[in-house]
Design a protein around this motif. Structure first.
Motif, PDB file in Angstrom:
ATOM      1  N   PHE A 212       0.820  -1.219   0.000  1.00 31.31           N
ATOM      2  CA  PHE A 212       0.000   0.000   0.000  1.00 31.31           C
ATOM      3  C   PHE A 212       0.855   1.271   0.000  1.00 31.31           C
ATOM      4  CE2 PHE A 212       0.311  -1.509   4.409  1.00 31.31           C
ATOM      5  CZ  PHE A 212       0.816  -0.387   5.059  1.00 31.31           C
ATOM      6  N   GLU A 213       2.105   1.153   0.446  1.00 33.53           N
ATOM      7  CA  GLU A 213       2.975   2.332   0.437  1.00 33.53           C
ATOM      8  C   GLU A 213       3.219   2.839  -0.988  1.00 33.53           C
ATOM      9  OE1 GLU A 213       4.483   4.627   2.275  1.00 33.53           O
ATOM     10  OE2 GLU A 213       3.351   3.922   4.012  1.00 33.53           O
ATOM     11  N   LYS A 214       3.257   1.945  -1.957  1.00 34.91           N
ATOM     12  CA  LYS A 214       3.456   2.361  -3.345  1.00 34.91           C
ATOM     13  C   LYS A 214       2.285   3.221  -3.818  1.00 34.91           C
ATOM     14  CE  LYS A 214       5.136  -0.678  -6.289  1.00 34.91           C
ATOM     15  NZ  LYS A 214       5.337  -1.967  -7.024  1.00 34.91           N
ATOM     16  N   THR A 215       1.084   2.833  -3.431  1.00 32.44           N
ATOM     17  CA  THR A 215      -0.094   3.625  -3.790  1.00 32.44           C
ATOM     18  C   THR A 215      -0.090   4.956  -3.055  1.00 32.44           C
ATOM     19  OG1 THR A 215      -1.390   1.608  -4.192  1.00 32.44           O
ATOM     20  CG2 THR A 215      -2.614   3.656  -3.840  1.00 32.44           C
ATOM     21  N   ALA A 216       0.188   4.911  -1.748  1.00 37.66           N
ATOM     22  CA  ALA A 216       0.186   6.138  -0.950  1.00 37.66           C
ATOM     23  C   ALA A 216       1.219   7.135  -1.469  1.00 37.66           C
ATOM     24  CB  ALA A 216       0.444   5.799   0.515  1.00 37.66           C
ATOM     25  N   LYS A 217       2.406   6.664  -1.785  1.00 34.32           N
ATOM     26  CA  LYS A 217       3.465   7.566  -2.264  1.00 34.32           C
ATOM     27  C   LYS A 217       3.127   8.137  -3.639  1.00 34.32           C
ATOM     28  CE  LYS A 217       7.210   5.529   0.437  1.00 34.32           C
ATOM     29  NZ  LYS A 217       8.428   4.671   0.423  1.00 34.32           N
ATOM     30  N   ALA A 218       2.494   7.336  -4.490  1.00 32.56           N
ATOM     31  CA  ALA A 218       2.081   7.841  -5.805  1.00 32.56           C
ATOM     32  C   ALA A 218       1.070   8.973  -5.656  1.00 32.56           C
ATOM     33  CB  ALA A 218       1.497   6.706  -6.642  1.00 32.56           C
ATOM     34  N   ILE A 219       0.181   8.854  -4.676  1.00 31.23           N
ATOM     35  CA  ILE A 219      -0.781   9.926  -4.405  1.00 31.23           C
ATOM     36  C   ILE A 219      -0.045  11.178  -3.932  1.00 31.23           C
ATOM     37  CG2 ILE A 219      -2.645  10.656  -2.855  1.00 31.23           C
ATOM     38  CD1 ILE A 219      -3.619   7.707  -2.925  1.00 31.23           C
ATOM     39  N   GLU A 220       0.900  10.999  -3.019  1.00 30.26           N
ATOM     40  CA  GLU A 220       1.632  12.152  -2.473  1.00 30.26           C
ATOM     41  C   GLU A 220       2.496  12.847  -3.525  1.00 30.26           C
ATOM     42  OE1 GLU A 220       2.054  10.744   2.190  1.00 30.26           O
ATOM     43  OE2 GLU A 220       3.592  10.149   0.746  1.00 30.26           O
ATOM     44  N   GLU A 221       2.921  12.101  -4.521  1.00 26.97           N
ATOM     45  CA  GLU A 221       3.740  12.687  -5.590  1.00 26.97           C
ATOM     46  C   GLU A 221       2.892  13.335  -6.684  1.00 26.97           C
ATOM     47  OE1 GLU A 221       6.074   9.357  -6.805  1.00 26.97           O
ATOM     48  OE2 GLU A 221       7.333   9.389  -4.999  1.00 26.97           O
ATOM     49  N   SER A 222       1.574  13.217  -6.565  1.00 27.49           N
ATOM     50  CA  SER A 222       0.656  13.826  -7.529  1.00 27.49           C
ATOM     51  C   SER A 222       0.082  15.111  -6.931  1.00 27.49           C
ATOM     52  CB  SER A 222      -0.479  12.847  -7.858  1.00 27.49           C
ATOM     53  OG  SER A 222      -1.397  12.776  -6.777  1.00 27.49           O
ATOM     54  N   VAL A 223      -0.871  15.703  -7.637  1.00 32.83           N
ATOM     55  CA  VAL A 223      -1.541  16.908  -7.116  1.00 32.83           C
ATOM     56  C   VAL A 223      -2.760  16.553  -6.272  1.00 32.83           C
ATOM     57  CG1 VAL A 223      -0.743  18.301  -9.052  1.00 32.83           C
ATOM     58  CG2 VAL A 223      -2.974  17.159  -9.195  1.00 32.83           C
ATOM     59  N   LEU A 224      -3.031  15.275  -6.101  1.00 35.28           N
ATOM     60  CA  LEU A 224      -4.188  14.847  -5.314  1.00 35.28           C
ATOM     61  C   LEU A 224      -3.950  15.125  -3.823  1.00 35.28           C
ATOM     62  CD1 LEU A 224      -4.925  11.476  -7.130  1.00 35.28           C
ATOM     63  CD2 LEU A 224      -6.360  13.527  -7.174  1.00 35.28           C
ATOM     64  N   PRO A 225      -5.016  15.272  -3.043  1.00 37.41           N
ATOM     65  CA  PRO A 225      -4.870  15.569  -1.607  1.00 37.41           C
ATOM     66  C   PRO A 225      -4.123  14.466  -0.864  1.00 37.41           C
ATOM     67  CG  PRO A 225      -7.108  16.044  -2.327  1.00 37.41           C
ATOM     68  CD  PRO A 225      -6.436  15.332  -3.469  1.00 37.41           C
ATOM     69  N   ASN A 226      -3.205  14.856   0.018  1.00 36.12           N
ATOM     70  CA  ASN A 226      -2.442  13.888   0.805  1.00 36.12           C
ATOM     71  C   ASN A 226      -3.329  13.084   1.743  1.00 36.12           C
ATOM     72  OD1 ASN A 226      -0.058  14.589  -0.429  1.00 36.12           O
ATOM     73  ND2 ASN A 226       0.704  15.827   1.273  1.00 36.12           N
ATOM     74  N   GLU A 227      -4.512  13.603   2.062  1.00 37.15           N
ATOM     75  CA  GLU A 227      -5.431  12.859   2.924  1.00 37.15           C
ATOM     76  C   GLU A 227      -5.761  11.495   2.327  1.00 37.15           C
ATOM     77  OE1 GLU A 227      -6.667  17.218   3.732  1.00 37.15           O
ATOM     78  OE2 GLU A 227      -5.690  16.044   2.141  1.00 37.15           O
ATOM     79  N   PHE A 228      -5.781  11.395   0.997  1.00 34.88           N
ATOM     80  CA  PHE A 228      -6.066  10.111   0.353  1.00 34.88           C
ATOM     81  C   PHE A 228      -4.984   9.082   0.677  1.00 34.88           C
ATOM     82  CE2 PHE A 228      -8.395  12.412  -3.370  1.00 34.88           C
ATOM     83  CZ  PHE A 228      -9.422  12.752  -2.507  1.00 34.88           C
ATOM     84  N   ALA A 229      -3.748   9.534   0.752  1.00 34.83           N
ATOM     85  CA  ALA A 229      -2.647   8.624   1.080  1.00 34.83           C
ATOM     86  C   ALA A 229      -2.798   8.096   2.499  1.00 34.83           C
ATOM     87  CB  ALA A 229      -1.306   9.339   0.916  1.00 34.83           C
ATOM     88  N   GLU A 230      -3.252   8.947   3.410  1.00 38.93           N
ATOM     89  CA  GLU A 230      -3.448   8.512   4.797  1.00 38.93           C
ATOM     90  C   GLU A 230      -4.545   7.467   4.910  1.00 38.93           C
ATOM     91  OE1 GLU A 230      -2.380   8.424   8.786  1.00 38.93           O
ATOM     92  OE2 GLU A 230      -1.386   9.251   7.022  1.00 38.93           O
ATOM     93  N   ILE A 231      -5.608   7.611   4.099  1.00 33.97           N
ATOM     94  CA  ILE A 231      -6.674   6.605   4.086  1.00 33.97           C
ATOM     95  C   ILE A 231      -6.131   5.256   3.607  1.00 33.97           C
ATOM     96  CG2 ILE A 231      -8.844   5.926   2.974  1.00 33.97           C
ATOM     97  CD1 ILE A 231      -9.545   8.947   2.891  1.00 33.97           C
ATOM     98  N   ILE A 232      -5.296   5.294   2.580  1.00 34.96           N
ATOM     99  CA  ILE A 232      -4.692   4.072   2.051  1.00 34.96           C
ATOM    100  C   ILE A 232      -3.838   3.385   3.135  1.00 34.96           C
ATOM    101  CG2 ILE A 232      -2.986   3.172   0.404  1.00 34.96           C
ATOM    102  CD1 ILE A 232      -5.660   3.858  -0.889  1.00 34.96           C
ATOM    103  N   ARG A 233      -3.099   4.165   3.892  1.00 33.95           N
ATOM    104  CA  ARG A 233      -2.195   3.608   4.906  1.00 33.95           C
ATOM    105  C   ARG A 233      -2.945   3.068   6.136  1.00 33.95           C
ATOM    106  NH1 ARG A 233       1.362   8.416   3.558  1.00 33.95           N
ATOM    107  NH2 ARG A 233       3.151   7.496   2.452  1.00 33.95           N
ATOM    108  N   THR A 234      -4.068   3.670   6.480  1.00 33.17           N
ATOM    109  CA  THR A 234      -4.748   3.331   7.745  1.00 33.17           C
ATOM    110  C   THR A 234      -6.027   2.534   7.576  1.00 33.17           C
ATOM    111  OG1 THR A 234      -6.031   5.389   7.775  1.00 33.17           O
ATOM    112  CG2 THR A 234      -3.834   5.436   8.800  1.00 33.17           C
ATOM    113  N   GLY A 235      -6.626   2.589   6.383  1.00 31.55           N
ATOM    114  CA  GLY A 235      -7.938   1.951   6.215  1.00 31.55           C
ATOM    115  C   GLY A 235      -9.036   2.675   6.955  1.00 31.55           C
TER     116      GLY A 235
END
Length: 237
Positions: A212-235
């Motif tokens: 899931f870190e690969k998905t979270a980091k891809a979100i953080e490297e995009s213009v999408l909100p970082n909150e989405f990465a936190e959801i991926i990491r925590t469920g």
């Protein structure tokens, strides 16, 4: 007959690849997706292409409808204005970054599908038979109303991102959870297996670990909100 039911992939290719591999390892008979292939993560085309290449039967989700038909609301329920703002950002990004061919694929998905196996009639929807974006949460009034009206044997839905199953007299409601944006408190992908043997129906809720870190980091490297990465990491959302 063993049927894998997946839902709410939300552009998370790494979760989808892990689940597809798990389905193949289990040698299941059929895979069905009850919608929301896109939104939130950064791989809409990769997810759609894999679904198409694997010939996974798919019904339309509210996000698929919004991206495929270029609507400017996703049909999500966000009481918090910040969450609603983030969902709009996600929708606009998904529309811009999904190919025209894949938009056409999403726009032409059916909103409902009914199949019969071993004498059991199964209807597949994203939200509910009444609305594409209706939440049939466990033990909710909406779920009770829908199952009172439902005339088949098994109703399968997604949209809530939380897997469960429940009997309503002789009818069963199955929610298939979420492959790509879990809300169970675990980052693992989840899906459901329906095992039908004559008059016996068994449900297995499956969790699949993935990177899931690969998905979270891809979100953080995009213009999408970082909150989405936190959801991926925590469920948690």
């Amino acid at each position: 007959m063993k049927i894998a039911i997946i839902a709410d992939v939300h552009s998370n290719i790494y979760a989808l690849e892990a689940v597809v591999n798990d389905i193949k390892e289990k040698n299941l008979d059929l895979a069905v997706c009850v919608g929301d292939l896109v939104g939130y993560a950064t791989f809409p085309n990769e997810v759609i292409n894999l679904i198409r290449n694997e010939n996974i039967l798919t019904v339309m989700g509210n996000y698929d409808d919004a991206v495929g038909n270029i609507r400017f609301i996703c049909g999500c329920d966000y009481p918090d204005p910040k969450d609603a703002e983030n969902a709009t950002k996600s929708l606009m990004w998904s529309i811009e970054n999904t190919s025209e061919e894949n938009k056409a694929f999403l726009a032409n998905l059916p909103k409902e599908m009914t199949l019969t196996f071993e004498g059991k009639t199964i209807t597949f929807v994203h939200g509910s038979p009444r609305m594409l974006n209706e939440y049939l949460k466990e033990d909710s009034r909406e779920a009770k109303e829908v199952m009172e009206e439902f005339t088949g044997d098994i109703l399968v839905c997604g949209h809530t991102h939380k897997p469960y199953y429940k009997m309503y007299e002789d009818k069963m409601l199955v929610n298939s959870g979420s492959v790509g944006k879990s809300k169970t408190g675990s980052p693992d992908a989840n899906y459901v297996i329906i095992d039908i043997k004559e008059d016996d129906v068994k449900i297995d809720i499956v969790e699949v670990a993935y990177d899931f870190e690969k998905t979270a980091k891809a979100i953080e490297e995009s213009v999408l909100p970082n909150e989405f990465a936190e959801i991926i990491r925590t469920g948690r959302a």
